[in-house]
Motif scaffolding. Structure first.
Motif, PDB file in Angstrom:
ATOM      1  N   GLY A 145      70.793  94.569 117.551  1.00  0.00           N
ATOM      2  CA  GLY A 145      69.974  93.753 116.655  1.00  0.00           C
ATOM      3  C   GLY A 145      68.548  94.270 116.549  1.00  0.00           C
ATOM      4  N   VAL A 146      67.972  94.666 117.673  1.00  0.00           N
ATOM      5  CA  VAL A 146      66.617  95.232 117.659  1.00  0.00           C
ATOM      6  C   VAL A 146      66.613  96.540 116.874  1.00  0.00           C
ATOM      7  CG1 VAL A 146      64.800  96.237 119.102  1.00  0.00           C
ATOM      8  CG2 VAL A 146      65.892  94.106 119.789  1.00  0.00           C
ATOM      9  N   ILE A 147      67.598  97.385 117.135  1.00  0.00           N
ATOM     10  CA  ILE A 147      67.712  98.644 116.398  1.00  0.00           C
ATOM     11  C   ILE A 147      67.839  98.357 114.902  1.00  0.00           C
ATOM     12  CG2 ILE A 147      69.254 100.615 115.950  1.00  0.00           C
ATOM     13  CD1 ILE A 147      69.862 100.580 119.008  1.00  0.00           C
ATOM     14  N   SER A 148      68.654  97.380 114.551  1.00  0.00           N
ATOM     15  CA  SER A 148      68.869  97.047 113.140  1.00  0.00           C
ATOM     16  C   SER A 148      67.590  96.561 112.468  1.00  0.00           C
ATOM     17  CB  SER A 148      69.957  95.981 112.998  1.00  0.00           C
ATOM     18  OG  SER A 148      71.215  96.531 113.297  1.00  0.00           O
ATOM     19  N   MET A 149      66.833  95.722 113.163  1.00  0.00           N
ATOM     20  CA  MET A 149      65.597  95.231 112.556  1.00  0.00           C
ATOM     21  C   MET A 149      64.586  96.361 112.375  1.00  0.00           C
ATOM     22  SD  MET A 149      65.113  91.405 114.122  1.00  0.00           S
ATOM     23  CE  MET A 149      65.657  91.738 115.792  1.00  0.00           C
ATOM     24  N   ILE A 150      64.449  97.206 113.371  1.00  0.00           N
ATOM     25  CA  ILE A 150      63.498  98.318 113.282  1.00  0.00           C
ATOM     26  C   ILE A 150      63.902  99.285 112.172  1.00  0.00           C
ATOM     27  CG2 ILE A 150      62.635 100.384 114.479  1.00  0.00           C
ATOM     28  CD1 ILE A 150      62.773  98.660 117.092  1.00  0.00           C
ATOM     29  N   LEU A 151      65.172  99.678 112.157  1.00  0.00           N
ATOM     30  CA  LEU A 151      65.611 100.661 111.172  1.00  0.00           C
ATOM     31  C   LEU A 151      65.648 100.100 109.757  1.00  0.00           C
ATOM     32  CD1 LEU A 151      68.325 102.698 113.078  1.00  0.00           C
ATOM     33  CD2 LEU A 151      65.999 103.369 112.479  1.00  0.00           C
ATOM     34  N   SER A 152      66.013  98.836 109.600  1.00  0.00           N
ATOM     35  CA  SER A 152      66.024  98.291 108.240  1.00  0.00           C
ATOM     36  C   SER A 152      64.613  98.232 107.667  1.00  0.00           C
ATOM     37  CB  SER A 152      66.712  96.927 108.187  1.00  0.00           C
ATOM     38  OG  SER A 152      66.094  96.016 109.050  1.00  0.00           O
ATOM     39  N   VAL A 153      63.644  97.802 108.474  1.00  0.00           N
ATOM     40  CA  VAL A 153      62.253  97.784 107.998  1.00  0.00           C
ATOM     41  C   VAL A 153      61.778  99.210 107.729  1.00  0.00           C
ATOM     42  CG1 VAL A 153      59.864  97.263 108.656  1.00  0.00           C
ATOM     43  CG2 VAL A 153      61.653  95.575 109.053  1.00  0.00           C
ATOM     44  N   GLY A 154      62.064 100.113 108.656  1.00  0.00           N
ATOM     45  CA  GLY A 154      61.660 101.504 108.465  1.00  0.00           C
ATOM     46  C   GLY A 154      62.274 102.137 107.230  1.00  0.00           C
ATOM     47  N   ILE A 170      63.350 100.511 104.563  1.00  0.00           N
ATOM     48  CA  ILE A 170      62.768  99.875 103.367  1.00  0.00           C
ATOM     49  C   ILE A 170      61.459 100.575 103.011  1.00  0.00           C
ATOM     50  CG2 ILE A 170      61.664  97.768 102.494  1.00  0.00           C
ATOM     51  CD1 ILE A 170      63.857  96.182 104.039  1.00  0.00           C
ATOM     52  N   VAL A 171      60.626 100.822 104.014  1.00  0.00           N
ATOM     53  CA  VAL A 171      59.360 101.543 103.781  1.00  0.00           C
ATOM     54  C   VAL A 171      59.657 102.945 103.248  1.00  0.00           C
ATOM     55  CG1 VAL A 171      57.322 102.530 104.918  1.00  0.00           C
ATOM     56  CG2 VAL A 171      58.058 100.199 105.472  1.00  0.00           C
ATOM     57  N   PHE A 172      60.629 103.606 103.862  1.00  0.00           N
ATOM     58  CA  PHE A 172      61.029 104.948 103.439  1.00  0.00           C
ATOM     59  C   PHE A 172      61.532 104.920 101.993  1.00  0.00           C
ATOM     60  CE2 PHE A 172      63.407 108.857 105.435  1.00  0.00           C
ATOM     61  CZ  PHE A 172      62.860 109.690 104.482  1.00  0.00           C
ATOM     62  N   ALA A 173      62.354 103.938 101.653  1.00  0.00           N
ATOM     63  CA  ALA A 173      62.866 103.811 100.279  1.00  0.00           C
ATOM     64  C   ALA A 173      61.722 103.576  99.297  1.00  0.00           C
ATOM     65  CB  ALA A 173      63.890 102.680 100.195  1.00  0.00           C
ATOM     66  N   ASN A 174      60.746 102.772  99.697  1.00  0.00           N
ATOM     67  CA  ASN A 174      59.579 102.557  98.823  1.00  0.00           C
ATOM     68  C   ASN A 174      58.859 103.869  98.544  1.00  0.00           C
ATOM     69  OD1 ASN A 174      59.881  99.789  98.481  1.00  0.00           O
ATOM     70  ND2 ASN A 174      58.632  99.297 100.254  1.00  0.00           N
ATOM     71  N   LEU A 175      58.705 104.699  99.567  1.00  0.00           N
ATOM     72  CA  LEU A 175      58.071 106.002  99.378  1.00  0.00           C
ATOM     73  C   LEU A 175      58.889 106.889  98.439  1.00  0.00           C
ATOM     74  CD1 LEU A 175      56.938 106.726 103.047  1.00  0.00           C
ATOM     75  CD2 LEU A 175      55.475 106.122 101.111  1.00  0.00           C
ATOM     76  N   LEU A 176      60.203 106.852  98.596  1.00  0.00           N
ATOM     77  CA  LEU A 176      61.065 107.638  97.704  1.00  0.00           C
ATOM     78  C   LEU A 176      60.981 107.157  96.262  1.00  0.00           C
ATOM     79  CD1 LEU A 176      64.140 108.098 100.071  1.00  0.00           C
ATOM     80  CD2 LEU A 176      62.586 109.888  99.277  1.00  0.00           C
ATOM     81  N   TYR A 191      69.814  96.167  99.471  1.00  0.00           N
ATOM     82  CA  TYR A 191      70.863  96.262 100.491  1.00  0.00           C
ATOM     83  C   TYR A 191      70.241  96.258 101.885  1.00  0.00           C
ATOM     84  CZ  TYR A 191      74.173  97.613  96.828  1.00  0.00           C
ATOM     85  OH  TYR A 191      74.974  97.636  95.719  1.00  0.00           O
ATOM     86  N   LEU A 192      69.173  97.022 102.035  1.00  0.00           N
ATOM     87  CA  LEU A 192      68.496  97.083 103.333  1.00  0.00           C
ATOM     88  C   LEU A 192      67.901  95.727 103.710  1.00  0.00           C
ATOM     89  CD1 LEU A 192      66.732 100.525 102.874  1.00  0.00           C
ATOM     90  CD2 LEU A 192      68.623 100.011 104.448  1.00  0.00           C
ATOM     91  N   LEU A 193      67.359  95.016 102.731  1.00  0.00           N
ATOM     92  CA  LEU A 193      66.828  93.679 102.993  1.00  0.00           C
ATOM     93  C   LEU A 193      67.943  92.743 103.431  1.00  0.00           C
ATOM     94  CD1 LEU A 193      64.472  91.676 102.992  1.00  0.00           C
ATOM     95  CD2 LEU A 193      64.961  91.262 100.560  1.00  0.00           C
ATOM     96  N   ALA A 194      69.096  92.840 102.794  1.00  0.00           N
ATOM     97  CA  ALA A 194      70.239  92.000 103.186  1.00  0.00           C
ATOM     98  C   ALA A 194      70.670  92.319 104.617  1.00  0.00           C
ATOM     99  CB  ALA A 194      71.404  92.204 102.210  1.00  0.00           C
ATOM    100  N   MET A 195      70.664  93.592 104.976  1.00  0.00           N
ATOM    101  CA  MET A 195      71.016  93.972 106.351  1.00  0.00           C
ATOM    102  C   MET A 195      69.968  93.453 107.339  1.00  0.00           C
ATOM    103  SD  MET A 195      72.560  97.802 105.821  1.00  0.00           S
ATOM    104  CE  MET A 195      73.196  97.973 107.495  1.00  0.00           C
ATOM    105  N   LEU A 196      68.709  93.489 106.946  1.00  0.00           N
ATOM    106  CA  LEU A 196      67.642  92.944 107.793  1.00  0.00           C
ATOM    107  C   LEU A 196      67.827  91.445 107.991  1.00  0.00           C
ATOM    108  CD1 LEU A 196      64.927  93.062 109.301  1.00  0.00           C
ATOM    109  CD2 LEU A 196      63.794  92.887 107.065  1.00  0.00           C
ATOM    110  N   ILE A 197      68.140  90.740 106.931  1.00  0.00           N
ATOM    111  CA  ILE A 197      68.357  89.286 107.021  1.00  0.00           C
ATOM    112  C   ILE A 197      69.515  88.986 107.967  1.00  0.00           C
ATOM    113  CG2 ILE A 197      69.111  87.254 105.709  1.00  0.00           C
ATOM    114  CD1 ILE A 197      67.396  88.414 103.356  1.00  0.00           C
TER     115      ILE A 197
END
Length: 154
Positions: A51-60, A62-68, A82-88
């Motif tokens: 769960g911790v890994i999932s929260m960190i990677l989903s936020v990371g 999302i930021v990466f996707a924004n840059l792309l 999709y990443l936001l749904a996984m974070l939720i």
């Protein structure tokens, strides 16, 4: 192009870890350990880490996707949802379901029973079913996301 490959690589490792923990390691724990209470406690610890890994990677990601997207990679606009749904899913599990299940487990143990042999078993079972459904949903979203990103760029 390299940034997109790094994105997909990180996503693949993450979704692979979700599938490994939830659908390979956890069933193996319950199949091989004679004490299901111990297996459940180990599985719970693994799900907390995941769960911790999932929260960190989903936020990371999302930021990466924004840059792309800012670099002109339009296909990543929808990927963020999709990443936001996984974070939720990860947040619901980590901050709501797991603490409630841990509380029930501790309460049952304080009365000298494993949770599944206590009067709290039905409530715990319902929460476990819901948590499993949320985890399955997160897994499926991750697989769909990988499928979408595996489509060749036109």
């Amino acid at each position: 192009m390299t940034a997109q490959r790094v994105f997909v690589f990180i996503l693949t490792l993450w979704v692979g870890s979700i599938i490994t923990v939830g659908y390979i390691v956890t069933p193996t724990l319950f199949a091989t350990l004679s004490d299901s209470q111990v297996a459940g406690m180990v599985a719970g610890a693994l799900f907390r880490i995941e769960g911790v890994i999932s929260m960190i990677l989903s936020v990371g990601l999302i930021v990466f996707a924004n840059l792309l997207v800012k670099r002109g990679c339009g296909r990543y606009k929808n990927i963020r949802w999709y990443l936001l749904a996984m974070l939720i899913c990860a947040v619901i599990s980590a901050f709501f379901l797991e603490p409630m299940m841990d509380s029930l487990r501790e309460e049952a143990l304080s009365h000298g029973f494993p949770v599944m042999l206590s009067p709290l078993a039905e409530t715990f079972s319902r929460l476990h079913t819901f948590a499993s459904s949320v985890y399955l949903l997160q897994s499926l979203i991750g697989l769909v996301l990988l499928w979408r990103l595996s489509k060749p760029i036109d």
